[in-house]
Enzyme design. Structure first.
Site, PDB file in Angstrom:
ATOM      1  N   GLU A 115      57.842  32.034  37.571  1.00 14.04           N
ATOM      2  CA  GLU A 115      56.725  32.216  38.846  1.00 14.04           C
ATOM      3  C   GLU A 115      56.743  31.094  40.056  1.00 14.04           C
ATOM      4  OE1 GLU A 115      54.456  34.586  39.932  1.00 14.04           O
ATOM      5  OE2 GLU A 115      54.049  33.000  41.412  1.00 14.04           O
ATOM      6  N   HIS A 133      40.265  51.282  35.459  1.00 14.99           N
ATOM      7  CA  HIS A 133      39.972  52.362  35.748  1.00 14.99           C
ATOM      8  C   HIS A 133      40.373  53.758  34.771  1.00 14.99           C
ATOM      9  CE1 HIS A 133      40.568  51.954  40.349  1.00 14.99           C
ATOM     10  NE2 HIS A 133      41.210  50.571  39.938  1.00 14.99           N
ATOM     11  N   SER A 428      47.071  49.644  42.515  1.00 15.38           N
ATOM     12  CA  SER A 428      45.934  50.038  41.693  1.00 15.38           C
ATOM     13  C   SER A 428      46.521  51.212  41.146  1.00 15.38           C
ATOM     14  CB  SER A 428      44.764  50.388  42.709  1.00 15.38           C
ATOM     15  OG  SER A 428      43.952  50.888  41.936  1.00 15.38           O
ATOM     16  N   CYS A 496      26.095  25.694  38.555  1.00 14.95           N
ATOM     17  CA  CYS A 496      26.003  27.085  38.881  1.00 14.95           C
ATOM     18  C   CYS A 496      26.139  28.069  37.894  1.00 14.95           C
ATOM     19  CB  CYS A 496      26.681  27.304  40.051  1.00 14.95           C
ATOM     20  SG  CYS A 496      26.226  26.471  41.397  1.00 14.95           S
ATOM     21  N   CYS A 531      26.977  27.316  44.855  1.00 17.75           N
ATOM     22  CA  CYS A 531      27.489  26.331  45.751  1.00 17.75           C
ATOM     23  C   CYS A 531      28.826  25.987  45.688  1.00 17.75           C
ATOM     24  CB  CYS A 531      26.714  24.966  45.146  1.00 17.75           C
ATOM     25  SG  CYS A 531      27.745  24.003  43.990  1.00 17.75           S
TER      26      CYS A 531
END
Lengths: 578, 425
Positions: A115, A133, A428, A496, A531
């Protein structure tokens, strides 16, 4: 095979006055000529292409406007991979490459995944909405359709094995015109009996309101696809790659394929910035660069035209507005666009998400965001979910899809080059189909290798990946137990998302260590909250620096050069006087 | 799991939490303070500039010095504190509250009769002000940049642009300049500065750092590290004007575009939030809409000076210590459109309202203004101001007990420009 191009050329002549010509060469439709503007190139290629056809359009039209920057590649070279001779070389660390690598480890094979980026899933696989899907919009005859149902059903097992968050929440497609109902009912029946998409049901506006009370109050009825779900797309990619590594595969990040030597229809050598490799079989899962890889391999028979899409992530406080995936459908727009037009959903992590849009572009790696994308999506999706508000946005991101002009996947052996398999044109629902596609591609690779060597099953293959515990989701007894074993699990670093130091250290010790702020963020979520790392990013940076034993100024956000600080204050590096 | 029972649990160990805990203790409450960081002091730890404490102590202290004063008071009282401890949830029970917390020792549950939420505020981010473009490193909120420079001794910028003229942005402009970085300019989308006048003078003008009003950053460039920003002029609605974009090369963008009170715990308890302050609606005792839950400091509304935070938190701490359940008898305090907000937003007539601190910010820059408080049309209080600016918070102390209020009373706060008043006369 011959194909008559005269009809196509008449159309092209009419549109572009002879500036573009199609010819049938090597079983491809090759377009040549010159067009000023990129939208015209897209239009010309679409004119020549037939949807889902196995005969592909190859775009050789010169377009002065479409001068893309050269592919981003690591700036360094070394020899760490020099002379490596893997049985299978997988090019690309997105969902396709990662899942294929994992499936390949079911055999006793030497598998190497390369990669070019500093982490997995940095392009399209990490920059999509994470929908699993149901396949309601896919017709028979496409590869998308061939894989979608099998793959969709695999998600429960795959995500359980790989320890990835997945929720089968269902998808609603809302309609405001009651007169459409008989037509949509017929459509669903057609999908059921013709295309085998069996779970789809029609529900009334009242039923919809009971299930999702805050969606469009004007919806008269809706299609419900219970098999739809949400998954963390980069989480799944990373999990697949980690499981591959656990089972013996090798993953080399920061490794770009720069060229190949092809002799007599066989790839002999693959040049990378980390040395020359001599793989027996090469798998092209290079996303937007699949065409370039095909070209290097002397097997270019399709073209990729990048299409970007932007998604917005909203505060978890807005995540409670809905539990599923939903969109209002405007049938006319649907027929024109090459996307389901985006929607709203609650992500696997509980945020609200809106998007994506779809914009044709020649820039394969430009993931800049634009205000128009947000506007387009919100204008449309406020109809789906009236409470949707830009004020709740915490972040947005752009991904670039990698479609062919036939708008279908290319999953097949090389047409001219023998030891090559393409897994290209993946857009997709490529995230959804990945588990099934990976099995097929791995099988094809094993079959190819069997012609030359004995390929045995790997008896030690373990499908289970032990993920990093998410303590915020555990009950207190479980959590206390883990803290007892490792007190760092009790030190909250990201307020958070409630991420502990222990989880961050786990991410750094995981099978594929990506010691960057974004790498840690993708694995255990510090900085993903409202945040956006305002409080925790200095702490996370410090934890990474301590773990690596390097100065803070060497810790990066993501890619090379993305340092966070420039050195100590009061020193020349930091900008001050020594 | 361990259990403890307290009269008051204070959540947050910054200036608000410390003052609240000290005050609750001094009013004979058994107090526990819970702080998520390793050290007490909150954001003051990284505010090494001076100017703190002029009102409270009559001297100019640095942030850490100011914090130290309160930490000393807190320690002198032997008030128990749990540091590096994070509150995961709060459950309301018949007797009060059950506070669940996590730390290196595990999970603990603590019980309290009343709670003081002193959770401070967070900074608005780049995406919340709709900056587009790439996602490079080098985009920091001012507080994060301050953390790097002042707590870690690291330089986050060499050549930077500051967006927003809020106080932390101004202070960081000076701080980075002093550390050898070049600050190309401070850009502010509003037509007027957001920070205190004294900070404009001491942090920008004294260092020749230009301030560009009605300009904003619309886009960032650079794939790995920030390489530049796009500056656009904005119209009167603060919308970028097409065609006015210019590019400025820099390696960091520092954002000081507003603070948001942190009220996730409050909201989990069902506390109602005022969209104007983004903090809880509260009464003259700093009690929120949920009986027994008090809010103070920057969690209640964003203050300009820490001195006010301490004062307000002390009031909240005292009220929490003295809290006994009683039905509420609310009367709202209406502020007209010339105010940005006022706090408190209402009074509980079942409580003592003889000495209520009212904090407010004006909605615009006003010179020669008269503040008038009326009860049922009758003026009960008035005060003249030479000037009012939204960045400068104002405080009044009112004896509402003297106004003869009932639940039906109509209490209105209005700002009248003197010129208008004279014309009327």
């Amino acid at each position: 095979m011959r194909m008559d191009m005269s009809k196509c050329n008449r159309k092209l002549n009419k549109q572009f006055g002879g500036r573009v010509r199609a010819s049938f060469e090597n079983d491809c439709i090759v377009l040549r000529g010159e067009l000023e503007r990129w939208p015209d190139v897209i239009s010309a290629c679409r004119t020549a292409a037939r949807k889902y056809s196995r005969i592909h359009v190859v775009n050789d039209i010169v377009c002065p406007e479409a001068q893309d920057a050269p592919m981003r590649r690591p700036s360094f070279t070394d020899h760490t991979l020099e002379g490596a001779a893997p049985d299978v070389l997988v090019i690309g660390g997105g969902i396709s490459g990662a899942s294929i690598a994992r499936e390949l480890t079911k055999w006793k094979l030497n598998v190497l995944l390369v990669e070019k980026e500093s982490d997995l899933a940095l392009q399209a696989s990490g920059r999509n909405d994470g929908e699993v899907h149901p396949g309601i919009d896919l017709g028979k005859g496409s590869l998308k359709h061939k894989y979608i149902r099998t793959a969709n059903r695999m998600f429960d097992t795959v995500c359980k094995d790989l320890n990835v968050e997945f929720h089968r929440v269902g998808q609603y497609v809302l309609f405001g015109d009651v007169w459409l109902k008989p037509l949509i009912r017929l459509y669903c029946l057609w999908r059921k009996y013709h295309d085998g998409i069996e779970d789809t049901v029609l529900i009334s506006g009242a039923q919809l309101k009971r299930k999702e009370p805050l969606l469009d109050p004007e919806a008269k009825f809706a299609i419900l696809n219970p098999s739809a779900g949400v998954v963390c797309p980069y989480g799944l990619t990373i999990a697949y790659a980690e499981n591959a590594v656990q089972n013996g595969a090798k993953v080399s990040l920061g490794t770009a394929v720069l060229g190949m030597e092809v002799e007599n229809g066989t790839i002999r050598a693959v040049h990378t910035n980390r040395g020359t490799l001599y793989p027996k079989v090469v798998i092209n899962a290079a996303g937007v660069f699949a065409e370039e890889i095909a070209k290097m391999a002397d097997d270019r028979f399709y073209s990729i035209h990048p299409r970007r899409g932007t998604n917005s992530i909203l505060d978890k406080k807005a995540g409670v507005y809905m539990h599923s995936i939903a969109s209002v459908i405007d049938l006319r727009a649907q027929l024109r666009a090459h996307t389901k037009g985006g929607g709203t959903m609650r992500t696997a992590h509980g945020n609200l998400l809106a998007g994506p849009d779809a914009v044709e572009t020649w820039q394969k790696e430009n993931t800049e965001t634009h205000p128009e994308s947000i506007r387009v999506v919100f204008d449309k999706q406020k109809k789906t979910l009236p409470r949707l508000s830009e004020r709740d946005i915490i972040t947005y991101f752009t991904g670039v899809r990698a479609p062919t002009f036939e708008e279908d996947f290319i999953i097949e052996r090389g047409r001219r080059t023998k030891n090559l398999i393409h897994c290209a044109g993946i857009q997709s629902p490529g995230l959804t189909t990945a588990p099934a596609v990976a099995i097929d591609v791995a099988q094809t690779a094993a079959d190819m290798l069997s012609e030359k060597m004995t390929v045995e099953k790997n008896p030690a293959f373990d499908p289970v990946r032990k993920g990093i515990p998410a303590l915020r989701e555990m009950d207190e007894a479980q959590r206390a137990e883990l803290i007892k074993e490792n007190p760092d699990y009790g030190v909250i670093v990201c307020r958070c998302e409630e991420v502990s130091k222990g989880e961050i250290l786990d991410a750094l010790r995981s099978p594929i260590c990506v010691p960057t702020v974004d790498g840690v963020k993708k694995r255990v979520r510090p900085g993903m909250g409202r945040c956006q790392g305002g409080f925790c990013s200095p702490l996370v940076t410090q934890i990474i620096a301590d773990y690596l034993g390097v100065p803070l100024s060497e810790v990066r956000k993501s890619g090379e050069g993305s340092v966070i600080t420039f050195g100590k204050t009061k020193t020349p590096e930091g900008g001050g006087e020594a | 799991m361990t259990n403890d029972r307290y009269d008051v649990i204070v959540i947050g160990g910054g200036p608000a939490g410390l003052a609240a805990a000290v005050s609750a203790h001094d009013n004979d409450a058994r107090v526990l303070l819970i702080e998520r960081e390793a050290r007490l002091g909150g954001i003051l730890k990284q505010c090494i500039h001076d100017g703190f404490g002029l009102l409270r102590f009559g001297e100019k202290l640095s942030g850490p010095e100011y914090a130290e004063r309160y930490i000393d008071m807190f320690r002198a009282r032997d008030i128990p504190a749990l540091t590096l401890t994070f509150v995961t949830k709060i459950v309301k029970t018949e007797q009060g509250f059950e506070v669940h917390a996590v730390n290196r020792q595990g999970i603990s549950v603590h019980y309290a009769h009343a709670l003081v939420l002193a959770t401070g505020c967070r900074e608005r981010t780049a995406k919340q002000v709709f900056i587009h473009g790439t996602r490079p490193s080098g985009v920091f909120t001012a507080g994060t940049a301050q953390h790097f420079v002042n707590l870690l001794g690291e330089m986050p910028a060499k050549k930077c642009v500051i967006l927003g003229s809020g106080d932390i942005g101004l202070i960081m402009a000076r701080r980075l300049t002093l550390e050898g970085a070049r600050v190309l300019g401070v850009y502010e989308a509003k037509p007027t500065p957001s920070g205190l006048t004294r900070n404009l003078q001491q942090c920008l003008y004294d260092y020749d750092i230009p301030l560009h009003l009605s300009h904003t950053v619309t886009r960032v460039f650079g794939v790995d590290r920030l390489e530049g920003v796009e500056i656009s002029e904005v119209d009167e609605n603060m919308k970028p004007i097409p065609g006015t974009q210019t590019r400025l090369d820099c390696d960091a963008l520092i954002l000081s575009v507003g603070l948001i009170p942190e009220n996730e715990l409050a909201e989990s308890l069902g506390v109602e939030i005022d969209p104007k302050t983004k903090g809880p609606y509260c009464d003259g005792q700093c009690m929120t809409g949920v009986p027994g839950v008090f809010s103070c400091g920057n969690a209640l509304h964003v203050n300009d000076l820490v001195d006010y935070v301490s004062e307000n938190a002390a009031a909240a701490g005292k009220a929490a210590a003295l809290y006994t359940p009683a039905p509420q008898k609310y009367v709202p305090l209406h502020a007209d459109g010339s105010f940005l907000y006022i706090v408190p937003q209402r009074l509980d007539l079942n409580r003592d309202n003889t000495k209520v601190a009212v904090y407010f910010r004006s909605g615009g820059d006003f010179n020669k203004t008269r503040l008038s408080v009326t009860a049922d049309g009758r003026e009960v209080f008035a005060k003249k101001y030479a000037f009012l600016r939204p960045p400068e918070m104002e405080k009044l102390e009112l004896d509402f007990g003297a106004f003869g209020l009932t639940e039906e009373s109509d209490i209105r706060f209005a700002l009248q420009l003197q010129a208008e008043k004279e014309r009327e006369a």
